[in-house]
Design a protein around this motif. Structure first.
Motif, short mmCIF file in Angstrom:
data_model
loop_
_atom_site.label_atom_id
_atom_site.label_comp_id
_atom_site.label_asym_id
_atom_site.label_seq_id
_atom_site.Cartn_x
_atom_site.Cartn_y
_atom_site.Cartn_z
N LEU A 303 0.81 -1.23 0.00
CA LEU A 303 0.00 0.00 0.00
C LEU A 303 0.84 1.27 0.00
N GLY A 304 2.12 1.17 0.29
CA GLY A 304 2.97 2.36 0.29
C GLY A 304 2.89 3.17 1.57
N PHE A 305 2.35 2.58 2.61
CA PHE A 305 2.37 3.19 3.95
C PHE A 305 2.12 2.07 4.95
N ARG A 306 2.44 2.33 6.22
CA ARG A 306 2.08 1.36 7.25
C ARG A 306 1.82 2.08 8.57
N ILE A 307 0.99 1.46 9.36
CA ILE A 307 0.70 2.03 10.67
C ILE A 307 1.80 1.60 11.63
N GLU A 308 2.38 2.57 12.32
CA GLU A 308 3.46 2.28 13.28
C GLU A 308 2.92 2.20 14.70
N GLY A 309 2.02 3.10 15.03
CA GLY A 309 1.52 3.10 16.40
C GLY A 309 0.32 4.01 16.57
N ILE A 310 -0.42 3.71 17.62
CA ILE A 310 -1.62 4.50 17.93
C ILE A 310 -1.70 4.70 19.43
N LYS A 311 -2.02 5.92 19.83
CA LYS A 311 -2.35 6.17 21.23
C LYS A 311 -3.75 6.79 21.23
N LYS A 312 -4.62 6.25 22.06
CA LYS A 312 -5.99 6.76 22.08
C LYS A 312 -6.22 7.63 23.32
N SER A 313 -7.31 8.39 23.28
CA SER A 313 -7.57 9.36 24.36
C SER A 313 -7.79 8.66 25.70
N ASP A 314 -8.17 7.38 25.66
CA ASP A 314 -8.36 6.66 26.93
C ASP A 314 -7.03 6.20 27.53
N GLY A 315 -5.95 6.56 26.88
CA GLY A 315 -4.62 6.24 27.43
C GLY A 315 -4.05 4.94 26.90
N THR A 316 -4.83 4.20 26.10
CA THR A 316 -4.30 2.94 25.58
C THR A 316 -3.39 3.20 24.38
N CYS A 317 -2.39 2.35 24.25
CA CYS A 317 -1.43 2.48 23.14
C CYS A 317 -1.24 1.13 22.47
N ARG A 318 -1.02 1.17 21.18
CA ARG A 318 -0.67 -0.05 20.43
C ARG A 318 0.45 0.25 19.47
N THR A 319 1.46 -0.59 19.45
CA THR A 319 2.47 -0.45 18.40
C THR A 319 2.71 -1.81 17.72
N ASN A 320 1.81 -2.74 17.97
CA ASN A 320 1.99 -4.08 17.40
C ASN A 320 1.24 -4.23 16.08
N PHE A 321 1.69 -3.44 15.10
CA PHE A 321 1.03 -3.49 13.79
C PHE A 321 1.92 -4.12 12.72
N LYS A 322 2.89 -4.90 13.14
CA LYS A 322 3.86 -5.42 12.15
C LYS A 322 3.18 -6.29 11.09
N LYS A 323 2.04 -6.89 11.44
CA LYS A 323 1.37 -7.75 10.45
C LYS A 323 0.06 -7.14 9.94
N THR A 324 -0.11 -5.86 10.15
CA THR A 324 -1.30 -5.19 9.61
C THR A 324 -0.98 -4.84 8.16
N ARG A 325 -1.57 -5.59 7.25
CA ARG A 325 -1.05 -5.58 5.89
C ARG A 325 -2.11 -5.25 4.84
N SER A 326 -3.28 -5.84 4.97
CA SER A 326 -4.27 -5.66 3.91
C SER A 326 -5.02 -4.35 4.12
N LYS A 327 -5.62 -3.90 3.02
CA LYS A 327 -6.40 -2.66 3.10
C LYS A 327 -7.52 -2.82 4.13
N GLN A 328 -8.12 -4.00 4.17
CA GLN A 328 -9.21 -4.22 5.12
C GLN A 328 -8.73 -4.15 6.57
N ASP A 329 -7.54 -4.67 6.82
CA ASP A 329 -6.96 -4.56 8.18
C ASP A 329 -6.77 -3.09 8.54
N VAL A 330 -6.24 -2.34 7.59
CA VAL A 330 -5.97 -0.92 7.86
C VAL A 330 -7.28 -0.17 8.10
N ILE A 331 -8.30 -0.51 7.32
CA ILE A 331 -9.62 0.13 7.50
C ILE A 331 -10.12 -0.10 8.93
N GLN A 332 -9.98 -1.33 9.40
CA GLN A 332 -10.45 -1.65 10.76
C GLN A 332 -9.70 -0.82 11.80
#
Ligand code: ATP
Ligand code: I3P
Length: 454
Positions: A303-332
């Motif tokens: 896709l020419g981009f990838r998600i590296e990390g997310i921090k949400k307003s509730d204080g939760t963080c995720r950086t485990n996107f190494k296998k987020t690959r398909s457009k549908q995964d990214v949409i979710q």
């Protein structure tokens, strides 16, 4: 060694953001001549050819991905790269100091041995952190050391700790500054980029740059804290482009392969079958090999981009996107990130379209290979939503007169980065989010616990 240790300002003879006193300049080797990667090496390397199975546009899929494999040290015909190899190569505007050295992944001047360039997961930042201020020792420095440097000018009262979000990079790369600003460890490339961006149409889309600051022998870039006007911000870091390493890193790894155990471990954690038998045997993978593997596991290649990390307003963080690959995964992931709010997606879309238009007009963009740069998405409950272009540590000037399209396939030597292609796909992806409606956010995407094994 944490990345911050590679950015020691002591290696930088002169700092200036004026362009008047640029210190040593003009360095960069045309790495591209080495596109003749031996087929036998490719066969030995892991099978990491990109797939077009995700339904992404195929414009990037046809290319051949150069591979890096590990050979025993000292074997084959590789030789130590000599200083003169670099000195006579003039195809950029920066000179990088190299001795026995690796290419710093930050693009900063670096003279450490590549063996020192190990990072580990412990030193990577994965979300909410506390930024320390620089310690003011009260010592005054001789004027001659300060002539091109702004010394740290802020008073004790301005030195409060700052709760902050850092979704990528190494811990310790950032410090708190005066209100509304932060300090990032100095890198020559990044400083040069910020200076050039002052006169470019991209200026409204990059953090404000306020010059370099030195304190106790360490140098920093003084820039706007993009989070400052948000209340409990939601933040996402999206790394742009189809390639996340410099061509010269590839050449270097071929000339002098340095298997890294830390990268091998990170690879195995995600996919125990990722390493080749030889890599398993050596318990090490080279940096470009690891980076290529990361690109194929994630959406970078497709896709020419990838998600590296997310921090949400509730204080939760995720950086485990190494296998987020398909457009549908990214949409979710985007649906979860905006908490089902289509208006925020629309605001993001309008900002991305402005960025796209500015990039197409930008002289800076035409003249630079943009590697490892991210788009930082920020919104909060007031529905304010912004996107910023950040991280120019590996953004490198092309030789005079050369330009990039940014939307044609990369072949080693052409230095294309696929940035615009990726941005087009990102916009299409958000359009899909907007038109699909939000539906239910899946359990997987609303999870808050880090699992590095993905
Ligand atoms: N100006 C800024 N305002 C707010 N947050 C920022 C800013 N710059 C960077 N960040 C945060 O810090 C993180 C890391 O930034 P950046 O990519 O510039 O650092 P880096 O050390 O160069 O990372 P890497 O080693 O991955 O290249 C980003 O993901 C973002 O969360
Ligand atoms: O995301 P991961 O899987 O943790 O892998 C890191 C990521 O790809 C970084 O972009 C890279 O830094 P640069 O972009 O600055 O090269 C870093 O190299 P490093 O280990 O040499 O710091 C990798 O380890």
């Amino acid at each position: 060694m944490p990345k911050e240790c590679r950015r020691k300002s002591s290696k930088v003879s002169v700092l200036s953001d004026t362009g008047i006193n640029e210190g040593p300049r003009l360095e960069r080797r045309t790495a591209g001549k080495a596109s003749h990667i031996c087929d036998d090496l490719i066969q030995n390397a892991a099978q990491i050819a990109p797939s077009s199975a995700t339904g992404a546009p195929t414009v990037m899929d046809a290319r051949r991905l150069p591979q890096v494999t590990i050979t025993p040290e000292g074997g084959g015909s590789s030789r130590e790269m000599q200083q003169e190899d670099w000195d006579d190569a003039v195809d950029g505007t920066l000179r990088r100091q190299l001795s026995n050295s690796s290419i710093s992944s930050t693009g900063s001047s670096a003279v450490e041995s590549e063996d020192d360039l190990l990072s580990d997961n412990e030193s990577k930042s994965k979300g909410i952190i506390t930024l320390e201020h620089l310690v003011d020792t009260g010592e005054s420095k001789p004027w001659w050391k300060l002539k091109t440097i702004v010394n740290w000018p802020f008073s004790v009262t301005q030195r409060r700790k700052l709760n902050w979000v850092q979704l990528a990079g190494h811990k310790g790369n950032f410090k708190a500054a005066d209100e509304g600003n932060i300090l990032k460890k100095f890198s020559e490339n990044e400083m040069q980029c910020f200076v050039k961006l002052r006169d470019d149409v991209l200026l409204p889309f990059v953090p404000g740059y306020h010059g370099t600051v030195e304190k106790d022998g360490e140098s920093f870039l003084h820039m706007t804290d993009l989070l400052v006007n948000f209340d409990l911000p939601n933040v996402m870091d999206c790394k742009m482009g189809v390639r996340t390493y410099l061509e010269e890193e590839l050449v270097r790894a071929r000339e002098r392969p340095k298997p890294r155990e830390d990268l091998y471990k990170k690879m195995v954690e995600v996919d125990s079958e990722g390493p080749t038998p030889q890599e398993h045997f050596q318990q090490g993978v080279t940096k470009p090999r690891y980076m290529q593997w990361r690109e194929t596991m994630s959406s970078t290649n497709t896709l020419g981009f990838r998600i590296e990390g997310i921090k949400k307003s509730d204080g939760t963080c995720r950086t485990n996107f190494k296998k987020t690959r398909s457009k549908q995964d990214v949409i979710q992931v985007f649906k979860d990130f905006v908490g089902g709010n289509v208006d925020i997606i629309k605001s993001y879309l309008s900002r991305l379209t402005e960025i796209q238009q500015a990039l197409k007009k930008s002289e800076f963009f035409k003249q630079h290979e943009v590697i490892g740069s991210s788009l930082l998405f920020i919104h909060d409950h007031t529905r304010k939503a912004q996107v910023w272009i950040i991280d120019f540590g590996k953004t490198t000037a092309l030789p005079e007169g050369q330009t990039l399209n940014h939307d044609i396939p990369w072949q080693e030597g052409n230095r294309e980065d696929g940035y615009l292609w990726g941005l087009g796909n990102l916009i299409q992806t958000l359009e899909s989010v907007s038109s699909e409606g939000m539906g239910e956010v899946t359990k997987e995407n609303s999870q808050t616990t880090e699992t590095d094994g993905q």
